[in-house]
Design an enzyme around this catalytic site. Structure first.
Site, short mmCIF file in Angstrom:
data_model
loop_
_atom_site.label_atom_id
_atom_site.label_comp_id
_atom_site.label_asym_id
_atom_site.label_seq_id
_atom_site.Cartn_x
_atom_site.Cartn_y
_atom_site.Cartn_z
N LEU A 5 3.63 39.70 -21.26
CA LEU A 5 2.04 39.87 -21.26
C LEU A 5 1.63 39.67 -19.83
O LEU A 5 0.38 39.77 -19.52
CB LEU A 5 1.47 38.77 -22.36
CG LEU A 5 1.65 38.77 -23.66
CD1 LEU A 5 1.04 37.51 -24.43
CD2 LEU A 5 1.00 40.07 -24.27
N VAL B 39 0.33 33.73 -26.71
CA VAL B 39 1.73 33.52 -26.25
C VAL B 39 2.58 34.77 -27.02
O VAL B 39 1.78 35.05 -28.16
CB VAL B 39 2.13 32.29 -26.91
CG1 VAL B 39 3.79 32.27 -26.92
CG2 VAL B 39 1.56 31.03 -26.13
N CYS B 40 3.20 35.58 -26.25
CA CYS B 40 3.88 36.49 -27.02
C CYS B 40 5.38 35.93 -27.30
O CYS B 40 6.17 35.97 -26.33
CB CYS B 40 4.01 37.86 -26.38
SG CYS B 40 4.96 39.03 -27.17
N VAL B 41 5.62 35.67 -28.62
CA VAL B 41 7.17 35.26 -29.03
C VAL B 41 7.38 35.95 -30.24
O VAL B 41 6.63 35.93 -31.13
CB VAL B 41 7.34 33.84 -28.99
CG1 VAL B 41 6.37 33.05 -30.02
CG2 VAL B 41 8.69 33.31 -29.19
N ASN C 106 5.74 35.69 -20.84
CA ASN C 106 5.02 35.81 -22.31
C ASN C 106 3.77 35.11 -22.62
O ASN C 106 3.56 34.91 -23.64
CB ASN C 106 6.17 35.38 -23.00
CG ASN C 106 7.56 35.80 -22.81
OD1 ASN C 106 8.76 35.32 -22.27
ND2 ASN C 106 7.53 37.32 -23.08
#
Length: 186
Positions: free
Chosen positions: A129, A94-96, A86
């Site tokens: 990602l 950051v992908c959250v 992520n």
């Protein structure tokens, strides 16, 4: 580049209050690095959680507050390189979900930092990602664990360090020939 002039003064006051509160009573495993010059660019050190490939490390994270904050979430970036599904390998983005579709204005910066720390414990291969990390996480966890551990070998400074790693230049010991050249010049 500072974003302070684009954020409403009431929001800045609220951010300053929250940052002071978080600095005085930080969430477990998180330490804020306070900057008086720009409240819209927040840096924190996050300790790698136990029983993860990141255990023992300290990772620098940056939250960037945009003009629409707090109605829009902050953008999050890892400043410390790490191998994680992520986290974008090139930018550290950051992908959250907490910082995307699940964001609510009342959550605040402390919640955002906790969500990032939780991401180190439970990565999500479905919103990746980093496709390589996601594939290893799904198919060969032991290989993922080893690679993530190896990639994190050059960790961030300890949580009590204030200066970013780029500000502290390592001095190498002069080569013996260099010493002789220096002495010859004297």
């Amino acid at each position: 580049m500072s974003n302070v002039e684009n954020v409403c003064p009431q929001v800045l006051r609220g951010v300053a209050r929250e940052l002071r509160r978080l600095a005085a009573n930080p969430p477990a495993g998180i330490k804020l690095v306070l900057r008086d010059d720009d409240l819209t660019d927040v840096v924190a050190h996050i300790e790698g959680p136990a029983d993860t490939p990141y255990a023992g490390g300290v990772f620098r994270v940056r939250l960037v507050l945009g003009r629409e904050f707090p109605t829009a979430p902050p953008r999050a970036y890892f400043l410390t390189k790490l191998f994680h599904p992520n986290v974008a390998p090139d930018t550290g983005e950051v992908c959250v979900n907490t910082l995307k579709r699940d964001w609510r204005a009342e959550l605040g910066l402390g919640h955002a930092l906790l969500a990032i720390r939780c991401l180190l414990i439970a990565p999500n291969a479905d919103s990746a990602l980093n496709a390589d990390a996601a594939a290893l996480l799904r198919d060969r966890y032991d290989d993922y664990f080893a690679r993530a551990r190896l990639a994190g070998a050059s960790r961030a400074p300890p949580a009590d360090a204030e200066a970013p790693p780029s500000a502290k230049r390592e001095r190498r010991a002069p080569h013996p020939k260099d010493k002789r050249r220096i002495l010859k010049r004297l």
